[in-house]
Design a protein around this motif. Sequence first.
Motif, PDB file in Angstrom:
ATOM      1  N   GLN A 119       9.506   1.430   9.326  1.00  0.00           N
ATOM      2  CA  GLN A 119       9.430   1.490  10.782  1.00  0.00           C
ATOM      3  C   GLN A 119       8.250   2.331  11.254  1.00  0.00           C
ATOM      4  OE1 GLN A 119      13.358   2.709  11.982  1.00  0.00           O
ATOM      5  NE2 GLN A 119      14.133   0.629  11.839  1.00  0.00           N
ATOM      6  N   THR A 120       7.904   3.397  10.498  1.00  0.00           N
ATOM      7  CA  THR A 120       6.760   4.238  10.888  1.00  0.00           C
ATOM      8  C   THR A 120       5.530   3.940  10.048  1.00  0.00           C
ATOM      9  OG1 THR A 120       7.377   6.039   9.389  1.00  0.00           O
ATOM     10  CG2 THR A 120       8.278   6.103  11.645  1.00  0.00           C
ATOM     11  N   ASN A 121       5.678   3.055   9.036  1.00  0.00           N
ATOM     12  CA  ASN A 121       4.581   2.704   8.137  1.00  0.00           C
ATOM     13  C   ASN A 121       4.043   3.951   7.430  1.00  0.00           C
ATOM     14  OD1 ASN A 121       3.087   0.634   6.955  1.00  0.00           O
ATOM     15  ND2 ASN A 121       1.353   0.990   8.315  1.00  0.00           N
ATOM     16  N   GLN A 122       4.985   4.731   6.845  1.00  0.00           N
ATOM     17  CA  GLN A 122       4.640   5.961   6.145  1.00  0.00           C
ATOM     18  C   GLN A 122       5.482   6.115   4.884  1.00  0.00           C
ATOM     19  OE1 GLN A 122       5.573   8.662   9.434  1.00  0.00           O
ATOM     20  NE2 GLN A 122       3.435   9.334   9.399  1.00  0.00           N
ATOM     21  N   VAL A 123       4.957   6.901   3.945  1.00  0.00           N
ATOM     22  CA  VAL A 123       5.752   7.380   2.829  1.00  0.00           C
ATOM     23  C   VAL A 123       6.346   8.710   3.287  1.00  0.00           C
ATOM     24  CG1 VAL A 123       5.724   8.236   0.456  1.00  0.00           C
ATOM     25  CG2 VAL A 123       4.318   6.261   1.090  1.00  0.00           C
ATOM     26  N   VAL A 124       7.670   8.850   3.135  1.00  0.00           N
ATOM     27  CA  VAL A 124       8.348  10.070   3.559  1.00  0.00           C
ATOM     28  C   VAL A 124       8.699  10.883   2.316  1.00  0.00           C
ATOM     29  CG1 VAL A 124      10.332  11.044   4.760  1.00  0.00           C
ATOM     30  CG2 VAL A 124       9.303   8.910   5.561  1.00  0.00           C
ATOM     31  N   VAL A 125       8.280  12.141   2.312  1.00  0.00           N
ATOM     32  CA  VAL A 125       8.603  13.066   1.229  1.00  0.00           C
ATOM     33  C   VAL A 125       9.584  14.080   1.803  1.00  0.00           C
ATOM     34  CG1 VAL A 125       7.712  14.728  -0.447  1.00  0.00           C
ATOM     35  CG2 VAL A 125       6.287  12.776   0.270  1.00  0.00           C
ATOM     36  N   SER A 126      10.818  14.078   1.285  1.00  0.00           N
ATOM     37  CA  SER A 126      11.847  15.003   1.762  1.00  0.00           C
ATOM     38  C   SER A 126      11.997  16.139   0.761  1.00  0.00           C
ATOM     39  CB  SER A 126      13.187  14.290   1.935  1.00  0.00           C
ATOM     40  OG  SER A 126      13.096  13.310   2.929  1.00  0.00           O
ATOM     41  N   LEU A 127      11.833  17.347   1.253  1.00  0.00           N
ATOM     42  CA  LEU A 127      11.957  18.559   0.442  1.00  0.00           C
ATOM     43  C   LEU A 127      13.156  19.364   0.907  1.00  0.00           C
ATOM     44  CD1 LEU A 127       8.248  19.714   0.807  1.00  0.00           C
ATOM     45  CD2 LEU A 127       9.244  18.721  -1.247  1.00  0.00           C
ATOM     46  N   GLN A 138       0.834  -1.204   0.000  1.00  0.00           N
ATOM     47  CA  GLN A 138       0.000   0.000   0.000  1.00  0.00           C
ATOM     48  C   GLN A 138       0.868   1.253   0.000  1.00  0.00           C
ATOM     49  OE1 GLN A 138      -2.112  -1.079   3.538  1.00  0.00           O
ATOM     50  NE2 GLN A 138      -4.007  -1.501   2.402  1.00  0.00           N
ATOM     51  N   LEU A 139       1.934   1.250   0.792  1.00  0.00           N
ATOM     52  CA  LEU A 139       2.818   2.409   0.839  1.00  0.00           C
ATOM     53  C   LEU A 139       3.536   2.613  -0.500  1.00  0.00           C
ATOM     54  CD1 LEU A 139       4.301   1.982   4.415  1.00  0.00           C
ATOM     55  CD2 LEU A 139       2.584   3.639   3.664  1.00  0.00           C
ATOM     56  N   GLU A 140       3.961   1.523  -1.126  1.00  0.00           N
ATOM     57  CA  GLU A 140       4.595   1.639  -2.441  1.00  0.00           C
ATOM     58  C   GLU A 140       3.619   2.199  -3.470  1.00  0.00           C
ATOM     59  OE1 GLU A 140       6.073  -2.305  -3.133  1.00  0.00           O
ATOM     60  OE2 GLU A 140       7.822  -1.998  -1.832  1.00  0.00           O
ATOM     61  N   ALA A 141       2.333   1.811  -3.383  1.00  0.00           N
ATOM     62  CA  ALA A 141       1.314   2.355  -4.290  1.00  0.00           C
ATOM     63  C   ALA A 141       1.107   3.847  -4.050  1.00  0.00           C
ATOM     64  CB  ALA A 141       0.001   1.600  -4.128  1.00  0.00           C
ATOM     65  N   ILE A 142       1.082   4.259  -2.788  1.00  0.00           N
ATOM     66  CA  ILE A 142       0.955   5.686  -2.462  1.00  0.00           C
ATOM     67  C   ILE A 142       2.156   6.442  -3.014  1.00  0.00           C
ATOM     68  CG2 ILE A 142       1.010   7.372  -0.574  1.00  0.00           C
ATOM     69  CD1 ILE A 142      -0.635   5.319   1.081  1.00  0.00           C
ATOM     70  N   GLN A 143       3.352   5.890  -2.836  1.00  0.00           N
ATOM     71  CA  GLN A 143       4.559   6.544  -3.338  1.00  0.00           C
ATOM     72  C   GLN A 143       4.486   6.722  -4.852  1.00  0.00           C
ATOM     73  OE1 GLN A 143       8.319   4.801  -2.174  1.00  0.00           O
ATOM     74  NE2 GLN A 143       9.389   5.783  -3.850  1.00  0.00           N
ATOM     75  N   ARG A 144       4.087   5.673  -5.580  1.00  0.00           N
ATOM     76  CA  ARG A 144       3.981   5.777  -7.046  1.00  0.00           C
ATOM     77  C   ARG A 144       2.962   6.836  -7.448  1.00  0.00           C
ATOM     78  NH1 ARG A 144       4.481   0.213  -6.463  1.00  0.00           N
ATOM     79  NH2 ARG A 144       2.236  -0.088  -6.607  1.00  0.00           N
ATOM     80  N   THR A 145       1.832   6.897  -6.727  1.00  0.00           N
ATOM     81  CA  THR A 145       0.802   7.898  -7.016  1.00  0.00           C
ATOM     82  C   THR A 145       1.349   9.303  -6.810  1.00  0.00           C
ATOM     83  OG1 THR A 145      -0.962   6.384  -6.401  1.00  0.00           O
ATOM     84  CG2 THR A 145      -1.506   8.740  -6.400  1.00  0.00           C
ATOM     85  N   LEU A 146       2.027   9.517  -5.705  1.00  0.00           N
ATOM     86  CA  LEU A 146       2.588  10.839  -5.426  1.00  0.00           C
ATOM     87  C   LEU A 146       3.669  11.215  -6.439  1.00  0.00           C
ATOM     88  CD1 LEU A 146       2.818  10.774  -1.536  1.00  0.00           C
ATOM     89  CD2 LEU A 146       1.147  11.968  -2.952  1.00  0.00           C
ATOM     90  N   ALA A 163      -0.700  14.809  -1.463  1.00  0.00           N
ATOM     91  CA  ALA A 163      -0.537  13.898  -0.331  1.00  0.00           C
ATOM     92  C   ALA A 163      -1.698  13.953   0.655  1.00  0.00           C
ATOM     93  CB  ALA A 163       0.768  14.215   0.398  1.00  0.00           C
ATOM     94  N   ARG A 164      -2.452  15.021   0.643  1.00  0.00           N
ATOM     95  CA  ARG A 164      -3.507  15.224   1.645  1.00  0.00           C
ATOM     96  C   ARG A 164      -4.491  14.060   1.701  1.00  0.00           C
ATOM     97  NH1 ARG A 164      -5.267  20.432   0.401  1.00  0.00           N
ATOM     98  NH2 ARG A 164      -3.471  21.142   1.551  1.00  0.00           N
ATOM     99  N   ARG A 165      -4.833  13.464   0.563  1.00  0.00           N
ATOM    100  CA  ARG A 165      -5.840  12.403   0.555  1.00  0.00           C
ATOM    101  C   ARG A 165      -5.364  11.117   1.225  1.00  0.00           C
ATOM    102  NH1 ARG A 165      -5.983  10.832  -5.817  1.00  0.00           N
ATOM    103  NH2 ARG A 165      -4.319   9.299  -5.726  1.00  0.00           N
ATOM    104  N   PHE A 166      -4.048  11.000   1.489  1.00  0.00           N
ATOM    105  CA  PHE A 166      -3.515   9.804   2.136  1.00  0.00           C
ATOM    106  C   PHE A 166      -3.323   9.989   3.640  1.00  0.00           C
ATOM    107  CE2 PHE A 166      -1.942   9.637  -2.276  1.00  0.00           C
ATOM    108  CZ  PHE A 166      -2.646   8.510  -2.680  1.00  0.00           C
ATOM    109  N   GLY A 167      -3.641  11.151   4.155  1.00  0.00           N
ATOM    110  CA  GLY A 167      -3.607  11.418   5.594  1.00  0.00           C
ATOM    111  C   GLY A 167      -2.264  11.124   6.229  1.00  0.00           C
TER     112      GLY A 167
END
Length: 183
Positions: A28-36, A4-12, A50-54
């Motif tokens: 470890q945190t079960n999140q997609v991390v976006v570094s800016l 699921q996280l990999e799918a979110i990453q591809r979408t973003l 990213a907002r729709r993925f909370g």
Amino acid sequence: GQRQLEAIQRTLEATASEPNTSWGVDPQTNQVVVSLPASGARNAAQRTAARRFGAAVRFETEDGAIQPNVGISSGDPLGGCSVGFTATDGSFNYIITAGHCTQGFPHWTLPDGSDVGPTLESDYPENDFGLIWMNGPSVWPTGVFNLWPGSQGIHGWATAVTGLSVCNSGRTTGLRCGTVWVN
């Protein structure tokens, strides 16, 4: 989960890819991390996408140039050998591999130059076990098993008993499966 996280990453990546941005799954945190970069910390396009993925998406800002993150999976090539497993003790990350690979090899880097870390332990030829400390700032364990092609998340372990199905994955053999038996 990992898929699921990999799918979110591809979408973003597809909807809001920006220069100098790094995306990755943090198991470890079960999140997609976006570094800016600090200069792009207010990037509205990425935050809107990213907002729709909370809470499954976390934003971080980095000073200076963003370094690429490299996820290391069980079965991935590492030098002339393969990653056996990645492991964590909650504070540090490790690679478990063959001792004949780590013996006499004090430090590891990936072909792209990413620093992995030092060999902590090497036992060969008696047990053929090696331990590498993943202390590089841009490498992390994925908790994934490389299927050549594709991947599968690792969700647990079991004691090897006669009749148990088992698979191994490596750069030379790809994916091979069989059954545990006593000789």
